[in-house]
Design an enzyme around this catalytic site. Structure first.
Site, short mmCIF file in Angstrom:
data_model
loop_
_atom_site.label_atom_id
_atom_site.label_comp_id
_atom_site.label_asym_id
_atom_site.label_seq_id
_atom_site.Cartn_x
_atom_site.Cartn_y
_atom_site.Cartn_z
N ARG A 299 0.84 -1.20 0.00
CA ARG A 299 0.00 0.00 0.00
C ARG A 299 0.88 1.25 0.00
O ARG A 299 1.58 1.53 0.97
CB ARG A 299 -0.93 0.00 1.22
CG ARG A 299 -2.15 0.89 1.02
CD ARG A 299 -3.00 0.94 2.27
NE ARG A 299 -2.39 1.78 3.29
CZ ARG A 299 -2.59 1.64 4.59
NH1 ARG A 299 -3.36 0.68 5.06
NH2 ARG A 299 -1.99 2.46 5.45
N HIS B 225 -4.63 4.46 3.92
CA HIS B 225 -5.79 3.57 3.90
C HIS B 225 -7.02 4.31 3.37
O HIS B 225 -7.78 3.77 2.58
CB HIS B 225 -6.06 3.06 5.31
CG HIS B 225 -7.38 2.39 5.49
ND1 HIS B 225 -7.64 1.12 5.02
CD2 HIS B 225 -8.53 2.83 6.06
CE1 HIS B 225 -8.89 0.80 5.31
NE2 HIS B 225 -9.45 1.80 5.93
N TYR C 7 2.73 4.90 11.44
CA TYR C 7 3.01 3.46 11.54
C TYR C 7 3.73 2.87 10.34
O TYR C 7 4.21 1.74 10.41
CB TYR C 7 1.69 2.69 11.76
CG TYR C 7 0.67 2.86 10.65
CD1 TYR C 7 0.71 2.08 9.49
CD2 TYR C 7 -0.35 3.80 10.77
CE1 TYR C 7 -0.23 2.23 8.49
CE2 TYR C 7 -1.30 3.96 9.77
CZ TYR C 7 -1.24 3.17 8.64
OH TYR C 7 -2.18 3.33 7.65
#
Length: 333
Positions: free
Chosen positions: A243, A247, A256
């Site tokens: 990714r 998100h 993170y």
């Protein structure tokens, strides 16, 4: 293990794909990429709410859809919100869905595309059930359900996969493993070496493929579709990527994620990989690339204009199908 090489072999040929079909896949990828980038701008302008970004997922979506027949059914998650564009759903309809407008809903039977599923994995049993129904009717259609790596930790994934295998339903379970379930890494999702290994427990084939290689995705899906149509039951496909975007627009991944890894992956994003491949083949040149991208941009301009031209919905629609007899406080309001 699948290697994310960043290059599609220029000598590679895919049986059944002529130059026009290679370009059709490219047009689909460009349309999806343009939709995603414009939707992000649309959100930043305050014209839609939270938006789930699918940048660098286009190879998984376009490659798999092009391996289907029109009779086959698609069950998208929110990460595949625009996949209906490849089946003829107007851009304005999908944009309206993100705006929360009633014009954002469609009759699934018109396109063989189910409603966009926001709850995690709950559409997998639906896809398995529809596919089983097609089998019982003696029809040749199959179904494909898209979901992320995090969905494999949900009960609905287990129930749908087990049901599909027991009934030998003609369904493809397509996992877009981008290695993050919001902020939860894959290592915290499973102790299995791969997600494709989970297929063994259900008694179905499991395939692991480079999700950034649109032709590899196409071939893996086509084989799964042929197996399903031939009575071989379901297949679990794990398409591996990384990714390279948040998100969703409400997420700040800097807390993170490995920023250096993200930048590295952006250099190998799937659309650029496929463009380089087509150029090496001599199929794509500057003029055609510009033409295709201009067409996609115009589709989005028209879609945005049409979505925003929709009249304001009647607030009573919120309650219309909720109560036979609305409570007095709602009637009075």
């Amino acid at each position: 293990m699948v290697e994310l090489a960043g290059v599609i072999d220029e000598d590679r040929e895919v049986d059944g794909l002529a130059e026009d079909e290679l370009l059709a896949i490219y047009r689909s990828m460009v349309l999806l990429r343009t939709y995603d980038e414009r939707s992000l701008v649309y959100h930043r302008q305050g014209r839609i709410g939270t938006y789930a970004i699918f940048w660098n997922h286009e190879a998984m979506q376009a490659g798999s859809v092009h391996a289907l027949a029109d009779e086959d059914w698609i069950f998208p998650s929110y990460r595949e919100s625009a996949i209906g564009l490849l089946r003829g759903i107007p851009a304005s309809t999908i944009l309206s869905w993100w705006r929360g407008h009633p014009a954002g809903w469609w009759n699934p039977a018109d396109y063989n595309v189910a409603s966009i599923c926001v709850p995690i994995a709950t559409h997998i049993p639906h896809a398995a059930g529809l596919a089983w129904g097609k089998k019982l009717k003696g029809e040749s259609a199959c179904a494909i359900a898209y979901f992320g790596d995090g969905a494999t930790s949900e009960g609905s994934f287990h129930e749908g996969a087990n049901f599909a295998a027991v009934m030998q339903a003609p369904v493809i379970l397509f996992c877009n493993n981008n290695q993050w379930a919001i902020s939860t890494p894959l290592s915290a999702q499973t102790h299995a070496e791969t997600l494709a290994d989970k297929a063994v427990g259900y008694g179905m084939p499991g395939v692991r493929v480079d999700g950034g290689d649109v032709l590899a995705v196409y071939e893996a899906t086509r084989e799964a579709v042929e197996r399903a149509r031939g009575g071989g039951g379901p297949t679990l496909i794990e398409a591996v990527t990384y990714r390279a975007a948040p998100h969703a627009t409400a997420d700040d991944p800097r807390a993170y994620i490995d920023v250096a890894r993200v930048e590295q992956e952006k250099q190998n994003e799937c659309l650029g990989r496929y463009e380089r491949y087509l150029r090496r083949l001599g199929v794509l040149a500057d003029e055609l690339e510009s033409e295709i991208k201009a067409e996609a941009a115009e589709t989005m301009r028209q879609g945005i204009a049409a979505a925003e031209a929709e009249p304001e919905p009647d607030p009573e629609l919120v309650f219309e199908n909720a109560y036979v007899n609305p409570p007095p406080n709602l009637r009075d309001g």
